[in-house]
Design a protein around this motif. Sequence first.
Motif, PDB file in Angstrom:
ATOM      1  N   THR A  63       0.832  -1.213   0.000  1.00 42.13           N
ATOM      2  CA  THR A  63       0.000   0.000   0.000  1.00 42.13           C
ATOM      3  C   THR A  63       0.867   1.265   0.000  1.00 42.13           C
ATOM      4  N   LYS A  67       0.718   4.163  -2.725  1.00 43.43           N
ATOM      5  CA  LYS A  67       0.506   5.595  -2.451  1.00 43.43           C
ATOM      6  C   LYS A  67       1.622   6.442  -3.056  1.00 43.43           C
ATOM      7  N   TYR A 119      -8.509  -5.234  -7.479  1.00 42.30           N
ATOM      8  CA  TYR A 119      -9.018  -4.504  -6.315  1.00 42.30           C
ATOM      9  C   TYR A 119     -10.299  -5.109  -5.747  1.00 42.30           C
ATOM     10  N   TYR A 123      -7.162  -7.856  -3.355  1.00 39.92           N
ATOM     11  CA  TYR A 123      -6.822  -6.631  -2.634  1.00 39.92           C
ATOM     12  C   TYR A 123      -7.722  -6.431  -1.404  1.00 39.92           C
ATOM     13  N   ASP A 130      -0.056  -7.251   3.140  1.00 38.16           N
ATOM     14  CA  ASP A 130       0.510  -5.953   2.780  1.00 38.16           C
ATOM     15  C   ASP A 130       2.018  -5.884   2.991  1.00 38.16           C
TER      16      ASP A 130
END
Lengths: 164, 156
Positions: A63, A67, A119, A123, A130
């Motif tokens: 993640t 980002k 996703y 996900y 993660d």
Amino acid sequence: MGTLQQFCQWLNDTGPATALRESIWVFPIVETVHVLAITLLAGTIAILDLRLLGVLFRSERVTTVGKQVLPLVWTGFAILSMSGFMLFAAEAAKSYSNPAFRLKLILLVLAALNPLVYYRTVYRRIAEWDASPAIPLQARIAGGVSIALWTAIIAAGRAIAYFN
Amino acid sequence: MNLLSWFHWLGHSAVGLYMQRSTWAFAVVETVHLIALAALGGAVLAIQLTSLGVIRRIRLARLAAGLFPVVIGSLAVLVVTGLLMVSEESLKCYYSHAFRAKMLALAFAIVVFIPLHAIQTRDISEAVPWWLRVGAATSLLLWLSVGLAGRAIGFL
């Protein structure tokens, strides 16, 4: 003439599309922007794909890498879709029957479906993997498919000019 | 051996002759060049925009170190495919202003990248000093110049 072909011909003949096609400098400038913006989308999404494949940034969370690169990816997407639509509009009639252009559109649809599947499935359990070096197979496949698709999209995009 | 004779030699080498005779080689090589450009550009953008403080999710030192193999790998592919393309039209390149500008910009981009990379991979504090921001912006502009001059080779 099919509806799609009629639409392409109509778009091709609109004032702005004609002006762009007949321009001396604007068309090559838009084309250059399009080519260079590939770096913003394909080059940065590849960083996230390589994280999913376990090649880069294994000690960073998935993640976090997301980002870091996704704002650039979306910026690239905005520039590429706008400049891409302009290039298409200017040559819409020719593009309609161009096999490389058709292939590129199919590949773009697949490149859009790939993250949608990612996703909506693997996900959703991102909290479980993660920070893990062992990425679920489905997520690794999504990363590999993404790299393969964007590579093929660049190749197909380049080939449009060879078929025109 | 001066520069012009080196371009002559490249154009008449086995590789050059192959590139000139083949129907598809140039198109394939150019496509690979473009794909490597995407990889290099993406890595450089991620590193320098992080230096500029546009996005800071991963620590700069880690990001710059982690992306270094991508930069080197894609640059290697770009140089090899670039040489292949030059061998196809070596004299045209030698006399092309756009090509000369591209090589000059490339040399500057690499010269700036080396010390920048050495500094960026050191664990500096969270606040990026102003001179490093200037360096990052300069690097971005130089790589952009390489790309623009490269695109111009086909036009001019």
